[in-house]
Structures are given as C-alpha cells and as structure tokens.
Scaffold this motif. Sequence first.
Motif, PDB file in Angstrom:
ATOM      1  N   ASP A   1       0.808  -1.226   0.000  1.00 45.06           N
ATOM      2  CA  ASP A   1       0.000   0.000   0.000  1.00 45.06           C
ATOM      3  C   ASP A   1       0.837   1.269   0.000  1.00 45.06           C
ATOM      4  N   VAL A   2       2.132   1.150  -0.250  1.00 45.62           N
ATOM      5  CA  VAL A   2       3.006   2.324  -0.373  1.00 45.62           C
ATOM      6  C   VAL A   2       3.400   2.483  -1.837  1.00 45.62           C
ATOM      7  N   ASP A   3       3.044   3.623  -2.422  1.00 50.91           N
ATOM      8  CA  ASP A   3       3.399   3.934  -3.810  1.00 50.91           C
ATOM      9  C   ASP A   3       4.756   4.634  -3.792  1.00 50.91           C
ATOM     10  N   LEU A   4       5.817   3.864  -3.997  1.00 52.97           N
ATOM     11  CA  LEU A   4       7.171   4.405  -3.870  1.00 52.97           C
ATOM     12  C   LEU A   4       7.474   5.502  -4.892  1.00 52.97           C
ATOM     13  N   PRO A   5       7.141   5.349  -6.176  1.00 50.72           N
ATOM     14  CA  PRO A   5       7.395   6.447  -7.127  1.00 50.72           C
ATOM     15  C   PRO A   5       6.660   7.731  -6.748  1.00 50.72           C
ATOM     16  N   ALA A   6       5.415   7.610  -6.252  1.00 52.89           N
ATOM     17  CA  ALA A   6       4.656   8.803  -5.852  1.00 52.89           C
ATOM     18  C   ALA A   6       5.294   9.453  -4.628  1.00 52.89           C
ATOM     19  N   PHE A   7       5.796   8.625  -3.702  1.00 59.40           N
ATOM     20  CA  PHE A   7       6.475   9.149  -2.508  1.00 59.40           C
ATOM     21  C   PHE A   7       7.734   9.908  -2.911  1.00 59.40           C
ATOM     22  N   GLU A   8       8.512   9.340  -3.847  1.00 61.20           N
ATOM     23  CA  GLU A   8       9.723  10.011  -4.329  1.00 61.20           C
ATOM     24  C   GLU A   8       9.386  11.343  -4.998  1.00 61.20           C
ATOM     25  N   ALA A   9       8.343  11.339  -5.803  1.00 58.43           N
ATOM     26  CA  ALA A   9       7.946  12.568  -6.510  1.00 58.43           C
ATOM     27  C   ALA A   9       7.519  13.650  -5.531  1.00 58.43           C
ATOM     28  N   ASP A  10       6.800  13.276  -4.490  1.00 60.53           N
ATOM     29  CA  ASP A  10       6.363  14.247  -3.482  1.00 60.53           C
ATOM     30  C   ASP A  10       7.545  14.809  -2.698  1.00 60.53           C
ATOM     31  N   ILE A  11       8.543  13.964  -2.454  1.00 62.14           N
ATOM     32  CA  ILE A  11       9.748  14.439  -1.743  1.00 62.14           C
ATOM     33  C   ILE A  11      10.479  15.483  -2.590  1.00 62.14           C
ATOM     34  N   LEU A  12      10.663  15.168  -3.861  1.00 64.66           N
ATOM     35  CA  LEU A  12      11.387  16.079  -4.755  1.00 64.66           C
ATOM     36  C   LEU A  12      10.601  17.356  -5.034  1.00 64.66           C
ATOM     37  N   ALA A  13       9.312  17.333  -4.790  1.00 66.76           N
ATOM     38  CA  ALA A  13       8.488  18.528  -4.998  1.00 66.76           C
ATOM     39  C   ALA A  13       8.639  19.533  -3.861  1.00 66.76           C
ATOM     40  N   LEU A  14       9.228  19.108  -2.740  1.00 66.62           N
ATOM     41  CA  LEU A  14       9.448  20.031  -1.620  1.00 66.62           C
ATOM     42  C   LEU A  14      10.486  21.087  -2.014  1.00 66.62           C
ATOM     43  N   ASP A  15      10.336  22.316  -1.491  1.00 69.67           N
ATOM     44  CA  ASP A  15      11.142  23.455  -1.923  1.00 69.67           C
ATOM     45  C   ASP A  15      12.639  23.273  -1.687  1.00 69.67           C
ATOM     46  N   ASN A  16      13.014  22.733  -0.542  1.00 68.36           N
ATOM     47  CA  ASN A  16      14.425  22.720  -0.158  1.00 68.36           C
ATOM     48  C   ASN A  16      15.139  21.418  -0.533  1.00 68.36           C
TER      49      ASN A  16
ATOM     50  N   ASP B   1       8.642  18.806   7.232  1.00 72.54           N
ATOM     51  CA  ASP B   1       7.878  18.590   6.002  1.00 72.54           C
ATOM     52  C   ASP B   1       7.961  17.137   5.552  1.00 72.54           C
ATOM     53  N   LEU B   2       9.151  16.559   5.667  1.00 75.21           N
ATOM     54  CA  LEU B   2       9.349  15.173   5.241  1.00 75.21           C
ATOM     55  C   LEU B   2       8.575  14.197   6.137  1.00 75.21           C
TER      56      LEU B   2
END
Length: 285
Positions: free
Chosen positions: A202-217, A254-255
């Motif tokens: 139930d963990v979407d790893l590509p979506a999690f990675e994309a959300d991390i990289l979308a963070l500003d810093n 944030d993470l």
Amino acid sequence: MKSEKRILIAFWLNFSFALLEAIFGFLFRSSAVMADAVHDLGDALAIGLSAYLEKLSKKKGDRKYSLGYKRFSLLGAILTAFILILGSFLILLENVPKLWAPEEVNYQGMLVLGLIAIAINLMASRLVRHGHSHNEAILSLHFLEDILGWLAVILVSIILHFTDWYFLDPLLSLCIAGYILSQSLPAFWKNMKIFLEHVPEDVDLPAFEADILALDNIQTITQLNVWTTDGREKFAMLHVCPQDMAQSLTSKEDLRRLAKCHGITHLTIEFDLSLQEHEAHQTEV
C-alpha cells in the motif's frame, strides 16, 4: 483477550480433538479418521508454535534483537501457511487414486464426529477471527480448512445413507484441498514478501519520491528504503541533498508529515551535502 492467549486456547482445542479423533478412529476401525487425527495433531503442533512465537513477538528490543521481536509473529504465519500447503498437497496425493478405488466409510460414526468437530473448530475460529496479526489471520484460514473438511464429511455421510457413492468422499476432499491451496499460497507469498522486506503493497514508492522532490528545499534523493517488519508498521530510511542546510529543521518536519500521508510510521532522515557543497568539496580534494 491477548492474541497469544487466543492462539493458545485454539491450540488446546485442536490438540484435544486430535486425541479424540485417534480414540474414535480406533473404535470405528477407520483409517480415514486415524489419518485425519495425525493431520490434526500436526496442525495442533503448528498452532502451539504459533502461540509461542506470537508471545515472543511482544518482547521489546534487546541486545540480541535490537529492532524487537515482531517478526517472530510473521515467522509463525509463514510456518503455519507452509503446513497448510503441505497438508493440502498430501491430501491431493492421497485422494486422487481413491477416485477410482474408493474405500467404504463408516458414515454413521463419522456424522456424529463431524458435528463435534465443527463445533470445536467454530469455537477456535471465533477466538482468532478478531485478531489483527498475520499469525491469527493464517490460523483463521487453518480452522476454515477443518470446518470445510468436516462439512464435506457430514454431507458425504448423509448421501451414503441412501447411496453407495463412496467416490464422493475423495472427490470432496480434492475440492477442499484445491480451495485451501488457492487461499494459502497467496497468503504464504504475501508473508514471505514482508519477511524479505519487500516494499509494502500500500506504499506507492514512485509517488512518494515525486512528493519528496516537490518540496522546496530538496534537490535530490540519494537513498530511499521503505519496508515493514510485521505488515502493519512501515519504516523508511531517507537520504536527501538540501538546497540550504540552514533550513534542514523545517525540511525534516515537512518530510515527516509527507511520510505520514503515505502511511509510513517511522522515518529516519539523513541530510547529505548539497550539490554545490559536494562539488566544492571535490574541487578542494
């Protein structure tokens, strides 16, 4: 009631009935009942092992197992699933030849014993049905196997009151074994994937990675590992390169919020050198 106590009571119910089967199998001179007694005795030993491992899984981490003992419950589920699979294959091997050479069944005695068996297995199933561990889930499947098996015996006993269709006994056994295999094989593989630290389903790893990289810093992800120890708690180890190390505290918050949104309960964060700092360090060297 605690899960290990529920499993222990289920063990004593199953073990006691296995002894009862052996006694009545001897009195009925029925090899089928004696064979089932041996099968149930093996199941009872598996349940006893599960009860021990479930209790062990509640222990906190120590010097031997610093991450705790939760995976022992998962080990119990894997062993019980393996016994179900092995038992089903043995039923298939034993009953296929009987389709062409069926044995006569003492249907009157089996009918009474079947009713007792269903009552005992329903009690045991009710005990573990409301549990939340993988161990209890696979044990619930085990009791379902026994209930279906004895329902088949009762049905055959009723039919044999009026006919001599003894081939129905092995035929129904094969159908039940096939059904249990269709349930226990996926359960075994699911637990094995958890045991091998597969990314939780139930963990979407590509979506999690994309959300991390979308963070500003956050510039890049240098390492991301996601796993679960017992199928419920999810862990992640994350290494990232920030744009500004001074904002690392805000980025950590944030993470952690982002990890919770993806169902991850425990997150370890490590900030590596930013790309600019890394290039500057390489130039100095």
